[in-house]
Design a protein around this motif. Sequence first.
Motif, mmCIF file in Angstrom:
data_model
loop_
_atom_site.group_PDB
_atom_site.id
_atom_site.type_symbol
_atom_site.label_atom_id
_atom_site.label_comp_id
_atom_site.label_asym_id
_atom_site.label_seq_id
_atom_site.Cartn_x
_atom_site.Cartn_y
_atom_site.Cartn_z
ATOM 1 N N ARG A 107 0.735 3.876 -14.486
ATOM 2 C CA ARG A 107 1.911 4.539 -13.925
ATOM 3 C C ARG A 107 3.134 4.319 -14.817
ATOM 4 O O ARG A 107 3.921 5.237 -15.072
ATOM 5 N N GLY A 108 3.302 3.081 -15.271
ATOM 6 C CA GLY A 108 4.425 2.782 -16.148
ATOM 7 C C GLY A 108 4.346 3.545 -17.463
ATOM 8 O O GLY A 108 5.363 4.025 -17.976
ATOM 9 N N ALA A 109 3.140 3.675 -18.004
ATOM 10 C CA ALA A 109 2.956 4.411 -19.254
ATOM 11 C C ALA A 109 3.362 5.871 -19.103
ATOM 12 O O ALA A 109 4.029 6.440 -19.981
ATOM 13 N N LEU A 110 2.981 6.484 -17.983
ATOM 14 C CA LEU A 110 3.315 7.890 -17.762
ATOM 15 C C LEU A 110 4.800 8.078 -17.481
ATOM 16 O O LEU A 110 5.418 9.040 -17.944
ATOM 17 N N LEU A 111 5.377 7.151 -16.729
ATOM 18 C CA LEU A 111 6.780 7.287 -16.346
ATOM 19 C C LEU A 111 7.712 7.043 -17.520
ATOM 20 O O LEU A 111 8.665 7.802 -17.742
ATOM 21 N N TRP A 112 7.449 5.980 -18.283
ATOM 22 C CA TRP A 112 8.375 5.584 -19.350
ATOM 23 C C TRP A 112 7.865 5.944 -20.748
ATOM 24 O O TRP A 112 8.506 5.621 -21.739
ATOM 25 N N ARG A 113 6.707 6.599 -20.795
ATOM 26 C CA ARG A 113 6.133 7.056 -22.061
ATOM 27 C C ARG A 113 5.937 5.895 -23.042
ATOM 28 O O ARG A 113 6.370 5.942 -24.195
ATOM 29 N N VAL A 114 5.260 4.863 -22.554
ATOM 30 C CA VAL A 114 4.970 3.677 -23.368
ATOM 31 C C VAL A 114 3.466 3.622 -23.599
ATOM 32 O O VAL A 114 2.697 3.273 -22.697
#
Length: 324
Positions: A107-114
């Motif tokens: 979820r964090g990867a998709l939200l913050w593009r990390v």
Amino acid sequence: MALAQTQGLGDPDWELYKKRFMKPDGRIVDTGNHDVSHSEGQGYGLFFASTFNDRTAFDKILEWTRNNLKHRDGNLHSWRWSPNAPHVPDTNNASDGDLMIAWALRRGALLWRVEAYLDQAKAIIRDLGEKCVRKIGSRLVLLPGMKGFDRPKAAIVNLSYYLMPALGRAASLDPSGPWKTVMDHGQQLLLASRFGLWGLPPDWLAIDRKSERIYPAASFAPRFSYDAIRIPLYFKWGKVMPASLKQSLYAVSQNYSMTALPGWIDLMTGERSAYNAPPGFRAVYLLALNGADALPDLPGLAESDDYYSASLTLLARIASMELV
């Protein structure tokens, strides 16, 4: 990801959760259990932070988790950290904690593009598939941890570790992995794991290696309790909860009332706990019975004094919003 993007920073429930249960260094504290921390709790914290677009908290929780729980020889995490030395006396993992951490990282990867978060999520899921998924008779099962549950006569399973939405994401992170089969067989296990007057699943389940007979694990109390309460939460969230379980929960809620739910029910004797369940249980019952329509009736986070009840309440709230 619509929920994470629309809520933004400052969600009052999340702010209260942080104030009560998150240390400044990112440790999530189990206030009902001598202030220990778990991979499960760190996963909850990461999941909430990624849902409510709080990257500052997310990175603090992730850093503490890496520094204190992550295995040196792999990507899984020790299940428990104690404030007293030795802080990690048992390096066994907990599958639900690792699943939740991976789900939050995605979820964090998709939200913050990390991209690094996504790489970490994939690594966790690969290790989990290799170390915690086993063929028991005709079934592919997710063991609760990599050690101690694949026993000579029976495998021990905890159906509350089957985070159905997270397992669905695991299948996308690891397309060649076992996850779709694990989900299918998990649904079959739940249908076959109903005991006692109310037809409820136990906290801990045993699967006989030869006969494949399913029964409440002998080394644990045969109860629908603090583990099993998450089964309807995760199966409803994953849109795979059987109607028969909904009927069982409805019967319990009608018999005891929604404000006097038992903390546990003995599936062999029918005995119930002398105390009532905390508000987080009520949140799960409401979600299981009403889905997205439960949202207005869910208890507020302020009603839950302890970490586990508060976590269940916030998880049920997010699930109800995502089921819309």
